[in-house]
Design a protein around this motif. Structure first.
Motif, PDB file in Angstrom:
ATOM      1  N   MET A   1       0.825  -1.204   0.000  1.00  0.00           N
ATOM      2  CA  MET A   1       0.000   0.000   0.000  1.00  0.00           C
ATOM      3  C   MET A   1       0.863   1.259   0.000  1.00  0.00           C
ATOM      4  O   MET A   1       0.482   2.291  -0.558  1.00  0.00           O
ATOM      5  CB  MET A   1      -0.935  -0.001   1.215  1.00  0.00           C
TER       6      MET A   1
ATOM      7  N   ILE B   1      -8.561  -2.581  -2.273  1.00  0.00           N
ATOM      8  CA  ILE B   1      -8.128  -1.611  -1.269  1.00  0.00           C
ATOM      9  C   ILE B   1      -7.352  -0.551  -2.038  1.00  0.00           C
ATOM     10  O   ILE B   1      -6.381  -0.869  -2.726  1.00  0.00           O
ATOM     11  CB  ILE B   1      -7.221  -2.255  -0.202  1.00  0.00           C
TER      12      ILE B   1
ATOM     13  N   HIS C   1      -5.276   2.919  -1.616  1.00  0.00           N
ATOM     14  CA  HIS C   1      -4.651   3.877  -0.701  1.00  0.00           C
ATOM     15  C   HIS C   1      -4.158   5.068  -1.510  1.00  0.00           C
ATOM     16  O   HIS C   1      -3.415   4.911  -2.479  1.00  0.00           O
ATOM     17  CB  HIS C   1      -3.482   3.230   0.038  1.00  0.00           C
ATOM     18  N   ARG C   2      -4.594   6.251  -1.122  1.00  0.00           N
ATOM     19  CA  ARG C   2      -4.128   7.486  -1.754  1.00  0.00           C
ATOM     20  C   ARG C   2      -3.190   8.194  -0.789  1.00  0.00           C
ATOM     21  O   ARG C   2      -3.542   8.408   0.372  1.00  0.00           O
ATOM     22  CB  ARG C   2      -5.310   8.397  -2.100  1.00  0.00           C
ATOM     23  N   HIS C   3      -2.025   8.545  -1.274  1.00  0.00           N
ATOM     24  CA  HIS C   3      -1.045   9.221  -0.421  1.00  0.00           C
ATOM     25  C   HIS C   3      -1.209  10.726  -0.565  1.00  0.00           C
ATOM     26  O   HIS C   3      -1.037  11.280  -1.647  1.00  0.00           O
ATOM     27  CB  HIS C   3       0.376   8.818  -0.819  1.00  0.00           C
TER      28      HIS C   3
END
Length: 200
Positions: A127, A191, A193-195
């Protein structure tokens, strides 16, 4: 995916069965080999790469960062340090305030399920590819074990396999090559996930 389709996917199957994953319909997503845009890199090439990403074509930008990570030992070490740090953090599934005995028991059971998911630690590490690519998509392979639907595997998919919706660049989609808009990701199938490198 509407609730009826979701229900058909998750209900009415026998014991110890597995669900297909969305990307299995598009094997060509992983046939293309990664390009190496850092070869002969100049200002114009960087501009075209980033401009394409702004327009929804994420392939060149994804390949560029992968190149950077593979070729720059310092960058690789710093990213690895941040990823490994995540695994040292404790986590727990907590019941709500003034929980009943049943809720307390369920929270403890859920924590046990999560801790025993196959490849859970590796999935957390994957992720964090979002640090460089801006996002990371993990495909969930579901299976029925003892009458309970659980993730049986997590599959990291390369950032180059995705695009964004033309009208909403926050909407990450599977780049199937059949539509400029891509295909919406299955609910409960991913899933994402954005940072957030900056606020706003």
């Amino acid at each position: 995916m509407d609730i009826k389709s979701l229900f058909k996917r998750l209900v009415g199957r026998g014991e110890d069965t597995a669900e297909p994953v969305q990307s299995s319909d598009y094997p060509m997503l992983y046939l293309d080999h990664q390009g190496h845009p850092s070869t002969g890199l100049d200002v114009q090439k960087v501009y075209l790469c980033l401009k394409a990403a702004e327009d929804g074509d994420l392939v060149q930008q994804s390949d560029l960062f992968t190149d950077m990570e593979e070729r720059d030992g310092h960058l690789f070490a710093e990213l690895s340090k941040r990823k490994r740090a995540l695994l040292t953090l404790p986590f727990a599934v907590k019941p709500p305030k003034e929980a009943t005995e049943a809720e307390i028991k369920l929270a403890a059971e859920a924590e046990g399920w999560i801790r025993n998911l196959p490849g859970f630690s590796e999935m957390l590490m994957d992720m964090l590819d979002a640090i460089g690519h801006g996002f990371s998509c993990i495909e969930i392979e579901w299976g029925q074990r003892g009458g309970l639907w659980m993730p049986v595997a997590f599959h990291k998919r390369p950032a180059r396999a995705f695009t964004v919706a033309m009208t909403n660049h926050d909407d990450i989609r599977l780049n199937t090559g059949t539509s400029a808009d891509g295909e919406p990701l299955w609910e409960t199938g991913w899933i994402v996930h954005r940072h957030r490198a900056k606020s706003g």
